[in-house]
Motif scaffolding. Structure first.
Motif, PDB file in Angstrom:
ATOM      1  N   SER A 162       1.073  -1.168  -0.292  1.00 29.40           N
ATOM      2  CA  SER A 162      -0.178  -0.077   0.200  1.00 29.40           C
ATOM      3  C   SER A 162       1.123   1.305   0.179  1.00 29.40           C
ATOM      4  CB  SER A 162      -0.691   0.158   1.359  1.00 29.40           C
ATOM      5  OG  SER A 162      -1.654  -1.043   1.387  1.00 29.40           O
ATOM      6  N   TRP A 163       2.090   1.062   0.876  1.00 23.72           N
ATOM      7  CA  TRP A 163       2.785   2.346   0.938  1.00 23.72           C
ATOM      8  C   TRP A 163       3.370   2.545  -0.558  1.00 23.72           C
ATOM      9  CZ3 TRP A 163       8.380   1.757   0.212  1.00 23.72           C
ATOM     10  CH2 TRP A 163       9.030   2.404  -0.632  1.00 23.72           C
ATOM     11  N   TYR A 164       4.203   1.288  -1.291  1.00 22.73           N
ATOM     12  CA  TYR A 164       4.504   1.611  -2.669  1.00 22.73           C
ATOM     13  C   TYR A 164       3.983   1.860  -3.614  1.00 22.73           C
ATOM     14  CZ  TYR A 164       7.843   1.511  -6.131  1.00 22.73           C
ATOM     15  OH  TYR A 164       8.723   0.766  -7.275  1.00 22.73           O
ATOM     16  N   ASP A 165       2.197   0.999  -3.812  1.00 19.71           N
ATOM     17  CA  ASP A 165       1.885   2.290  -4.692  1.00 19.71           C
ATOM     18  C   ASP A 165       1.514   3.539  -4.196  1.00 19.71           C
ATOM     19  OD1 ASP A 165       1.720  -0.560  -5.724  1.00 19.71           O
ATOM     20  OD2 ASP A 165      -0.348  -1.254  -4.854  1.00 19.71           O
ATOM     21  N   SER A 166       0.948   3.877  -3.279  1.00 19.47           N
ATOM     22  CA  SER A 166       0.605   5.720  -2.575  1.00 19.47           C
ATOM     23  C   SER A 166       1.671   6.128  -3.208  1.00 19.47           C
ATOM     24  CB  SER A 166      -0.396   5.663  -1.243  1.00 19.47           C
ATOM     25  OG  SER A 166       0.424   4.787  -0.900  1.00 19.47           O
ATOM     26  N   GLU A 167       2.901   6.435  -2.619  1.00 22.73           N
ATOM     27  CA  GLU A 167       3.786   7.236  -2.783  1.00 22.73           C
ATOM     28  C   GLU A 167       5.222   6.362  -2.905  1.00 22.73           C
ATOM     29  OE1 GLU A 167       5.010   8.405   1.562  1.00 22.73           O
ATOM     30  OE2 GLU A 167       3.490   7.358   2.145  1.00 22.73           O
ATOM     31  N   GLY A 168       5.761   5.741  -2.363  1.00 18.24           N
ATOM     32  CA  GLY A 168       7.267   4.634  -2.727  1.00 18.24           C
ATOM     33  C   GLY A 168       7.488   5.072  -4.212  1.00 18.24           C
ATOM     34  N   LYS A 169       6.613   4.813  -5.094  1.00 21.79           N
ATOM     35  CA  LYS A 169       7.290   4.647  -6.776  1.00 21.79           C
ATOM     36  C   LYS A 169       7.768   6.087  -6.590  1.00 21.79           C
ATOM     37  CE  LYS A 169       2.686   4.209  -8.040  1.00 21.79           C
ATOM     38  NZ  LYS A 169       1.658   3.463  -9.138  1.00 21.79           N
ATOM     39  N   ASP A 170       6.693   7.006  -6.333  1.00 21.96           N
ATOM     40  CA  ASP A 170       7.606   8.141  -6.668  1.00 21.96           C
ATOM     41  C   ASP A 170       8.057   8.959  -5.861  1.00 21.96           C
ATOM     42  OD1 ASP A 170       5.458   7.737  -8.896  1.00 21.96           O
ATOM     43  OD2 ASP A 170       3.971   8.376  -7.512  1.00 21.96           O
ATOM     44  N   THR A 171       8.953   8.205  -5.339  1.00 21.99           N
ATOM     45  CA  THR A 171      10.027   8.305  -4.192  1.00 21.99           C
ATOM     46  C   THR A 171      11.152   8.589  -4.448  1.00 21.99           C
ATOM     47  OG1 THR A 171       8.503   8.561  -2.311  1.00 21.99           O
ATOM     48  CG2 THR A 171      10.584   9.036  -1.697  1.00 21.99           C
TER      49      THR A 171
END
Length: 618
Positions: free
Chosen positions: A411-420
């Motif tokens: 959930s973290w990666y789909d919401s913000e991690g992949k764009d960090t």
């Protein structure tokens, strides 16, 4: 009320007659007195002698009851109520040992052992022939002396009156792992294989052989490591399958070696070819693999230690399969590197070896575009490229596991991690080893911070940065060892045939010298001896160990000592680890240099100005 009267008069004989609390006719209220209370093994368990005033039996307290002893709530001569227990025959003897599974405190301690001085029976009067002829009778002559039976006599009598016992593999009476100890005879456990190592070969003075081990977990989550050698290893390696549940019996236990144990258990198990292993199909009550997860940004503290770590992360990239030639035997083995990230904002490179490369690794390569989550157990932490991880023989890898942590991470990666922007943890730690400003100065301490705490590093290695000056190098110490030119491992000199390397399994006509030395370092708060190994010692001394040996042999001791003195009173930036080691049964602190760099005066001045600014701000 007199506390001694609370003791169950026939408790021991009842326990011997009913080997477990679930046996028919079992008494639920068994109160006994505790004698000869003492710790065993690593001190987490306690043995004692249970007495009811008439009979005695050797016994073991449950592990979780050890806190009552250490706190002083239960002392010698105290009373306990046994709620659950099992009674086992000591292997190779007729005696039995009572293993208490659950109990409660009744009385902290009595003044004395109950019935410690038994009432003496009046001796019988033996009639002489003359008395018999005269018809003389005496009321005292007819009473025989009462026989006091020992625990072993009671056991032998019971054996003669009981029917043959069914094999343990048929009865399936399961013992919890927490109740097992080296004094038990027969037991059956129901466990899941949560880790399985590779079948390895070895060679030592007694010959060649093979070995493998598994980690077993029971319904309560208790774990134990089981090891099998030679015939047993060949027999059980194809039987034990990762994730399956088995009934295991006819094994033996011993105190676990702290240096090599991989689970939290005071004991480790050995299975020979006579052990019984039966698969328990359809069992779901025993938990699957349990993880002790470590965040990626916390991996730096594990560098240089022996502890294996578990991590969970989102796969960022997967490399193709590579072929690597192993130095020890020149065998070519497959390798694959993956990069994973977690919500600490860091990434780390993980090397997959052997079967994980060709099986799970290939599966990851096929699905890398979907950013799967992986949970990997038992990874080795190394300082390659700063910080990196690699699998070992017992490592396991699960793709998109059914774990709460995996769902949160996805959930973290789909919401913000992949764009960090995710930074590799290795780059930060690598800067420390190169003398970079940020990491070298981030956790600077004085020597007194380390030396004032003798217990520092007891649980796991801790790392610090030091600004210190080399104040002394002992010239008469053993400063190096003979090493194999191929693998750098220690070699032994053989008569007429050069040097034997156990790692490469070969003789070589030549060897090299590698530093392994101690130096004294000082700072404004004190001084300490630190261990230094080859690469860092070469920078400190200014030459290789082979060159220093040549100077000593060809130019004499004066030149040799002068070379060492040239290295003293020079300041350095050190990255050190602090651990505990045992010498002559005494634990001592060991400080080891992990990296070394010369002082950069501009960076040092900047650091000092920052520290002054912090002080003035306060």
């Amino acid at each position: 009320m007199d506390a001694a009267k609370l003791v169950t008069p026939v408790a021991v004989s009842h326990i011997l007659a009913h080997p477990s609390a679930g046996s028919d006719g079992a008494v639920t209220d068994l109160v006994v007195q505790v004698l000869d209370l003492k710790s065993v093994g690593t001190g987490s368990r306690f043995s004692f002698t249970a007495t009811d005033g008439k009979d005695k039996i050797k016994a073991m307290l449950p592990t979780n009851f050890g806190s009552e002893v250490r706190s002083g709530n239960l002392k010698n001569l105290g009373l306990i109520r046994i709620i659950d227990y099992t009674c086992n025959v000591v292997k190779g003897k007729d005696d039995k040992v009572l293993v208490v599974i659950k109990c409660e405190l009744v009385c902290q301690a009595l003044d004395a052992e109950i019935n410690g001085e038994a009432k003496k029976e009046e001796p019988p009067i033996v009639l002489k022939p003359k008395d018999e002829w005269m018809g003389v009778t005496s009321p005292l002559a007819m009473k025989p002396k009462q026989e006091v039976k020992s625990a072993s006599q009671i056991v032998n009598e019971q054996r003669g009156n009981t029917a043959p016992v069914k094999p343990l593999s048929m009865t399936k009476r399961v013992h919890p792992l927490i109740t097992l100890n080296p004094y038990q005879g027969n037991w059956v456990i129901k466990v899941r294989v949560t880790s399985k190592g590779n079948l390895r070969t070895y060679r030592n003075a007694r010959g060649e052989g093979c070995v493998f081990n598994v980690e077993l977990t029971d319904e309560d989550g208790t774990q134990i490591q089981a090891t099998m050698f030679n015939d047993a290893a060949k027999k059980f390696y194809p039987i034990f399958e990762l994730g399956k549940v088995y009934y295991v019996s006819k094994g033996s236990l011993r105190i676990a070696n702290k240096q090599f144990k991989t689970v939290q258990n005071d004991y480790e198990m050995s299975l020979n070819e006579n052990a019984i292993v039966e698969e328990a199909e359809g069992e779901t009550c025993i938990p699957q693999v349990q993880y002790n997860l470590v965040k990626i940004d916390q991996l730096g503290s594990y560098v240089g230690g022996r502890e294996l770590v578990d991590i969970i992360g989102v796969v960022q990239s997967v490399s193709p399969t590579l072929s690597v030639r192993r130095k020890i035997d020149n065998e070519t083995i497959p390798k694959r590197d993956i990069v994973v990230a977690d919500d600490s904002g860091k990434t780390v490179s993980i090397s997959l070896w052997n079967d994980l490369t060709t099986t799970t690794g290939q599966e990851l390569l096929d699905m890398a575009d979907s950013s799967p989550v992986v949970a990997i157990k038992s990874l080795k932490v190394s300082d390659f490229q700063g910080v990196s991880l690699s699998t070992v023989g017992k490592s396991t890898l699960a793709i998109n596991p059914d774990l709460h942590e995996a769902q949160n991470l996805k959930s973290w990666y789909d919401s913000e991690g992949k764009d960090t922007s995710l930074a590799p943890i290795g780059a930060e730690m690598g800067a420390a080893r190169a003398g970079g400003f940020k990491s070298t100065y981030s956790d600077r301490v004085f020597l007194s911070h380390i030396t004032s705490d003798p217990a520092m590093g007891q649980e796991k290695p801790v790392f610090f940065s030091l600004y210190a000056t080399i104040s002394h190098i002992k010239p008469d110490q053993n400063m190096w060892y003979r090493a194999c030119k191929t693998c750098n491992k220690k070699v032994t000199e053989t008569f007429g045939s050069g040097y034997w390397c156990e790692g490469c399994q070969k003789n070589d006509s030549e060897c090299s010298l590698r530093y392994i030395m101690v130096i004294k370092v000082s700072d404004p708060t004190g001084e300490a001896w630190v261990s230094v190994f080859n690469e860092h010692a070469e920078k400190i001394i200014g030459c290789s160990a082979d060159e220093l040996d040549r100077i000593r042999k060809e130019e004499g001791d004066d030149s040799y000592v002068l070379k060492l003195k040239e290295a003293t009173w020079v300041p350095h930036l050190f990255r050190v680890s602090v651990t505990q080691h045992e010498y002559n049964n005494e634990k001592r602190q060991r400080i080891t240099v992990r990296s070394e760099a010369p002082v950069e005066h501009a960076a040092e001045s900047k650091y000092l100005l920052e520290q002054i600014a912090k002080l003035t701000a306060c």
